[in-house]
Design a protein around this motif. Structure first.
Motif, PDB file in Angstrom:
ATOM      1  N   ASP A   1      -6.525   3.748  -7.335  1.00  0.00           N
ATOM      2  CA  ASP A   1      -5.954   3.855  -6.003  1.00  0.00           C
ATOM      3  C   ASP A   1      -5.229   2.552  -5.679  1.00  0.00           C
ATOM      4  N   MET A   2      -4.077   2.665  -5.047  1.00  0.00           N
ATOM      5  CA  MET A   2      -3.328   1.456  -4.714  1.00  0.00           C
ATOM      6  C   MET A   2      -4.159   0.509  -3.859  1.00  0.00           C
ATOM      7  N   ALA A   3      -4.961   1.063  -2.979  1.00  0.00           N
ATOM      8  CA  ALA A   3      -5.786   0.203  -2.120  1.00  0.00           C
ATOM      9  C   ALA A   3      -6.731  -0.658  -2.953  1.00  0.00           C
TER      10      ALA A   3
ATOM     11  N   LEU B   1       0.808  -1.219   0.000  1.00  0.00           N
ATOM     12  CA  LEU B   1       0.000   0.000   0.000  1.00  0.00           C
ATOM     13  C   LEU B   1       0.838   1.264   0.000  1.00  0.00           C
TER      14      LEU B   1
ATOM     15  N   VAL C   1      -4.707  -3.453  -4.471  1.00  0.00           N
ATOM     16  CA  VAL C   1      -4.381  -4.452  -3.438  1.00  0.00           C
ATOM     17  C   VAL C   1      -5.611  -5.314  -3.160  1.00  0.00           C
ATOM     18  N   ALA C   2      -6.756  -4.682  -3.094  1.00  0.00           N
ATOM     19  CA  ALA C   2      -7.990  -5.431  -2.835  1.00  0.00           C
ATOM     20  C   ALA C   2      -8.286  -6.401  -3.985  1.00  0.00           C
TER      21      ALA C   2
ATOM     22  N   ARG D   1      -3.521   3.017   4.346  1.00  0.00           N
ATOM     23  CA  ARG D   1      -2.080   3.248   4.413  1.00  0.00           C
ATOM     24  C   ARG D   1      -1.656   3.298   5.876  1.00  0.00           C
TER      25      ARG D   1
ATOM     26  N   LEU E   1      -6.559  -2.214   4.402  1.00  0.00           N
ATOM     27  CA  LEU E   1      -6.092  -1.581   3.169  1.00  0.00           C
ATOM     28  C   LEU E   1      -5.794  -0.094   3.325  1.00  0.00           C
TER      29      LEU E   1
END
Lengths: 505, 505
Positions: free
Chosen positions: A459-461, A369, A464-465, B5, B3
């Motif tokens: 978004d990186m989140a 993240l 990741v999800a 940061r 998730l």
């Protein structure tokens, strides 16, 4: 009378001269006396000449990569002499170096420092075979530690594709030519002794000197320093599967949209298929725009050579040839120049080549993240690599692009927190996956440019999800046991540790 | 939740790890920060950036020879800033550097160290202009003093025919290309700061890097670093007058009869006409015998290049190109390699190139009964040169042949005792004149070989007597006044001093 030889052939001198100070008069000596050969009959003679003792640090370089025979030969000789507690300072360790495990078990080796470690040695160390934690450095950090004498080396062993008997060494000559000798260029400048190991002893002086005789103490000739075929270990061709091509295409679009794809762009990629596919896509874009780049740096492959020959770049700065096409190019093309590891990536040199790289394309085992990257361990904590130049180029470049799939072997590669922190997220600008890309929040300017260019910035989140959903196996938790590796950043500070892997991983 | 940061993007680390020791955790930093350019607008900025102060040591090199513009430009800038008591450590000083005299008179310069000094500066120093004795080194001795920090340098100024803004320097590119940069290669390794001065700023990276960016602190661009036409100062063509040819022919016969004229012979000559005539005669003998030599070393001329191209030698090891043909060859021919002054002649490197030279042909201002050679002063004690590589090659070579006429300008050149002892007689094997040759009594084996070959071997005392008879002017006595120069041998011990010249000489 005047013509008789004088008893004292030297003039009489004062013992002290105003403005100069005290002096020692020269005394007539016999001519010569300097060594005219540094050749020793075998390793035993070299070990004795270097006064190598228990606890000493011996250094190696990895230009022969998985074809290297020298580390194993030297370690065998050292073990045979009964030496104990040696510290191996190797620029990288490959699968071919598996015999190290026995040297560790037998107590010949008790410490290791290296910038990269793949294969059985990394696995065994992850399982706890080494009594002390291995120090995992970056290529630039290793050069810094050597230059600043934080890592004092007793004997640097240099695998020399060609040498003369005074120790001039050439990387581009002989049957096991490996090209540049960028890593040992640092070691030989600081080691107490340097032993060149060669299978190609040439008449003095060798052509195409890479390391001059002043840096070499002894020369030992052996039958074979290694297997040239092992130099091109790992992929050094662009990937061509659709998923890799799609990621590569996106990464190239990122570079194009970043504003850096201009006349004089400098560029670095690893030798992995995905990175090279990105380089190919960038090259197509450069050709389409009529842009000529300045240089490609780092480890160099035949693919980079092709880009040079296609006129996409003016030159190559090469610390290590990744395949035999690169070796040939280094030998024959003056535009293909070598550089030392310090020049390449040293954080201590007041500006290294990595600090002039515009865009770098990097791989990842995991990204998290916070954009931190792991290239040190695979899921489960087994050591499969290390920074090499990863953290150095990320820090130096204007734009560090990580390309990665969402998952590998069923594990998510985009994770809440990396299993091992190799490269700090603060130095990573963009992460590109097959499901879109994420831009480091520290680079809102860049995000704006990419969005304007129509790129799918997420978004990186969310990535990741999505990776978590795509994964079929849960990310193993961090281990809790003894520390088996310490990951140093290029400045010597520590980014993370690796702990002994549970037996089931 | 998982998730989001994390607040601390770095893993938590122990403060001390068994087997590794205490550690500093990496702290997230911003990307970049390293300098991407070393370019400064002018000398004033460089002087300020280097914190140059009164009493500092500034070093220079002489690859532009009598065409050098950099030493004068830099000294003018230093004088303008009011700096005092500077120590000039120049590898050589040429007539073009005459403005130094005013800098000495004004107190800007109070110390000089150099390996060679010709023209007005040498004359003025001989007359006493400098308040302290100049230190006259050998090329190898200078490299030793630098490497061992006996001669600490605050700022090394490098005349760079081409440079990029990170300080990669090339000697073989640009309108004032001078070829190899063998001398400053040593300075830049030890100086507190290195300032590259260039008239050809090229896009990063310069092609054909001779000195890498890691060795350079600042780059200053000027209109002209010098005059390429001045590089070929002094004779760099074989002499062709009958007397020189006769001496050259004898010297070549000496080398042929010595037993060294075999496959792989290595050879060095100066750039003087007589030395090159000897090289030509040796070359003819090599061709006649079908012998291929290994290398020629030292300063390289177009004549040496021709020998390489004629197949008489396999390679050239070049510390300094003496003319533009050598510059071109260095640029284009990989067999023509550079070497640093330390590699060339250092007595501290465990075997330098001079220690692998079989035969060297050297000049002399005077030779004496003990075979001591003076290349530092002319009759009357005026400084006209210095060792350069003279003493280094004499010491290293298997066979050091001095060629000289019996007289010059009416003065005997073979004398009972040299006016200044530059090169100790113990390192000189043979002296060849138009009236026959003398062999050092320390080499009875060699005398025997030469006599067997029918050469006219005479006693040195007889040659000295004959020279005295042939001379029309008496050798002036040694001066007795203040010491104006100290002649250091390659190890730093002192062979002789030069005293202030009487006004009538």
């Amino acid at each position: 009378m005047a013509l008789r030889r004088r008893k004292t052939p030297m003039p009489e001198l004062p013992t002290d001269i105003p403005g100069y100070g005290p002096l020692l008069p020269h005394r007539a000596t016999r001519k010569g006396g300097a060594r005219r050969s540094k050749l020793l009959p075998d390793f035993d003679a070299a070990i004795a000449a270097c006064d190598l003792r228990d606890g000493a640090t011996v250094s190696f370089h990895h230009h022969l990569r998985n074809g290297d025979g020298v580390l194993n030969m030297v370690m065998e000789a050292l073990a045979r002499r009964g030496l104990r507690d040696l510290h191996i300072a190797a620029s990288s360790i490959f699968p071919v170096h598996a015999p190290l495990i026995d040297h560790i078990r037998n107590g010949t080796v008790s410490r290791i420092s290296t910038a990269f470690m793949s294969g059985p040695v990394g696995e065994a160390i992850s399982r706890g075979v080494l009594p002390t934690p291995v120090t995992l450095q970056t290529h630039g950090g290793r050069a810094r530690a050597l230059d600043l004498r934080e890592l004092p080396v007793d004997v640097a062993f240099v695998a020399a594709p060609a040498a003369d008997d005074m120790g001039n060494l050439s990387g581009s000559t002989g049957p096991t030519a490996c090209g540049t000798l960028g890593y040992p260029m640092v070691d030989v400048g600081v080691a107490r002794h340097t032993v060149a190991v060669t299978d190609t002893l040439m008449p003095y002086p060798v052509p195409a000197i890479d390391i001059p005789q002043t840096c070499v103490t002894h020369v030992v000739q052996v039958a074979h320093i290694g297997d040239a075929a092992g130099i091109a270990s790992g992929t050094t061709r662009p990937a061509n599967d659709p998923l890799s091509l799609s990621i590569a295409d996106t990464a190239a679009q990122v570079i194009a949209a970043s504003g850096l794809l201009q006349e004089g762009i400098s560029f670095q990629t690893g030798a992995g298929g995905a990175s090279l596919a990105t380089a190919a896509a960038v090259g197509r874009e450069m050709a389409a725009r009529g842009v000529t780049g300045s240089f490609c740096s780092g480890g160099i492959t035949g693919f980079h050579v092709q880009m040079l020959n296609d006129g996409l770049f003016r030159g190559l700065l090469d610390v290590q040839c990744f395949d035999l096409e690169a070796v040939r190019s280094y030998r024959d093309d003056p535009r293909h120049q070598s550089m030392s590891a310090a020049t390449y990536a040293g954080p201590h040199v007041g500006g290294a080549v990595v600090d002039r790289v515009d865009a770098v394309v990097l791989g990842a085992a995991e990204v998290d993240l916070n954009f931190n990257v792991n290239v040190t361990t695979r899921a489960g904590g087994i050591i499969i690599g290390g920074s090499g130049g990863h953290a150095d180029t990320a820090a130096g470049s204007r734009l560090a692009v990580v390309t990665t799939r969402l998952t590998a072997a069923g594990f998510a590669k985009l994770v809440p927190q990396v299993g091992t922190l190799t490269t700090p997220g603060a130095t990573i600008d963009v992460v590109v996956t097959e499901a879109g890309l994420a831009v480091n929040p520290a680079r809102p300017d860049l995000a704006e440019r990419l969005i304007s260019a129509g790129l799918r910035v997420r978004d990186m989140a969310d990535l990741v999800a999505e990776a978590a959903l795509a994964g079929t196996r849960p990310t193993p938790p961090r281990a809790l046991g003894r520390i088996v590796a310490v990951c140093e950043y290029r400045d010597g500070n520590v980014t993370d540790v690796v702990r002994v892997a549970p037996s089931e991983t």
